[in-house]
Design a protein around this motif. Sequence first.
Motif, PDB file in Angstrom:
ATOM      1  N   ILE A 179       0.843  -1.253  -0.084  1.00 20.47           N
ATOM      2  CA  ILE A 179      -0.046   0.057  -0.076  1.00 20.47           C
ATOM      3  C   ILE A 179       0.958   1.205   0.240  1.00 20.47           C
ATOM      4  CG2 ILE A 179      -1.728   1.257   1.203  1.00 20.47           C
ATOM      5  CD1 ILE A 179      -2.682  -1.397   2.485  1.00 20.47           C
TER       6      ILE A 179
ATOM      7  N   THR B 218      -6.101  -0.178  -8.172  1.00 17.48           N
ATOM      8  CA  THR B 218      -5.498  -1.324  -8.151  1.00 17.48           C
ATOM      9  C   THR B 218      -5.583  -1.997  -9.610  1.00 17.48           C
ATOM     10  OG1 THR B 218      -7.338  -2.915  -8.059  1.00 17.48           O
ATOM     11  CG2 THR B 218      -6.457  -1.944  -5.899  1.00 17.48           C
TER      12      THR B 218
ATOM     13  N   GLN C 202      -5.279  -7.168  -4.594  1.00 19.82           N
ATOM     14  CA  GLN C 202      -4.926  -5.833  -3.899  1.00 19.82           C
ATOM     15  C   GLN C 202      -6.202  -5.381  -3.697  1.00 19.82           C
ATOM     16  OE1 GLN C 202      -3.785  -7.457  -6.711  1.00 19.82           O
ATOM     17  NE2 GLN C 202      -2.030  -6.219  -7.547  1.00 19.82           N
TER      18      GLN C 202
ATOM     19  N   MET D 187      -7.326  -4.352   0.328  1.00 18.06           N
ATOM     20  CA  MET D 187      -7.714  -3.146   0.755  1.00 18.06           C
ATOM     21  C   MET D 187      -9.122  -2.927   1.302  1.00 18.06           C
ATOM     22  SD  MET D 187      -5.871  -0.393   0.918  1.00 18.06           S
ATOM     23  CE  MET D 187      -6.060   1.735   0.985  1.00 18.06           C
TER      24      MET D 187
ATOM     25  N   VAL E 225      -2.557  -0.031  -4.350  1.00 21.87           N
ATOM     26  CA  VAL E 225      -2.111  -1.272  -3.724  1.00 21.87           C
ATOM     27  C   VAL E 225      -1.449  -1.804  -5.096  1.00 21.87           C
ATOM     28  CG1 VAL E 225      -2.776  -3.236  -2.405  1.00 21.87           C
ATOM     29  CG2 VAL E 225      -4.265  -1.268  -2.305  1.00 21.87           C
TER      30      VAL E 225
END
Length: 316
Positions: A123, A152, A159, A163, A198
């Motif tokens: 991140i 992402t 990802q 998140m 991410v």
Amino acid sequence: MTAIGLLATDLPAAAQGGNAASYPNAPVKLIVPYTAGGVTDIMGRLFAEQAGKRLGQPVIIENKTGANGTLGGVQMLSADPAGYSLTMLPIGTFRMPHITGAQFNPLKDFTYISVISGFNYYIAVNSNSPWMNMSDLIAYAKKSNGAVSYGTPGANSSQHIGMAQLGVQAKADWTHVPFKGDADAISALLGNHIQAVVSSSSILPYVNSGKIRVLASLGDVRSPDLPNAPTLKEQGFPIVHTSPMGIAGPKGMDPTVVKKLETAFREAYKDPEYQAGLKKLGMSAIYMNAADYTKYATETFNGEREALKSMGVEVK
């Protein structure tokens, strides 16, 4: 001619017989379900070169792109189980059937051989942003009521899920922006069109040049590439995404052939050249044998369903 120089169409179909004792007596095709020239493709070609040396036959790469990396799995449904057609399987193999109703069943349609690598995820924010750590970003997201957007490589990617899980656990409100890949997401971050990304190892050159700041990694332990970046676990959030990349064949493969492949793949994985390649690409050195990979596949298939449900995704 090396494995890289051959084409998948060079495989002699007649040579792909079922004699396990003499296996392999022809080149072995390995599908990489991503575009040529990307990180996974480069890793696959490095591995194929080493595996071919151990098998005594070239391992030939064929790229099959699309469907979130699951086209290799689809190809295994019609492949001969003699062991001459194999595919890399990304973690999406265990996720997409819950979302799209994929043609294959990961619990029934594959013979799992080895996991040979994994991805590190991070991140990160623009280095000119005010957020110096994960706590800063979470606090801002809570206060700003959805003003934080993150990029992402696509919806329902590892990802994205990582998140989203963090948002639930931290009670932080942020907005997902899916892109076609890491490169597009990183460009949007550098242009200040989104507040965070991410990303996988694609981010490392920008971190090293000081353009991007990493706030957390999503691994079980800190990445050797960014040892100063704490994991989410260290910051109080038990969220881990490493996305092991494995190799499998169609169902019904002869155990003798599986054992030969497993042995060759283990030796190829340990080869110093391959290990150096993983490090250069920023990938994790993760290995599983056939038994462990089979167990992992079952656990992950079930776990991905629960993770998607927790995000409010309608699963099949």
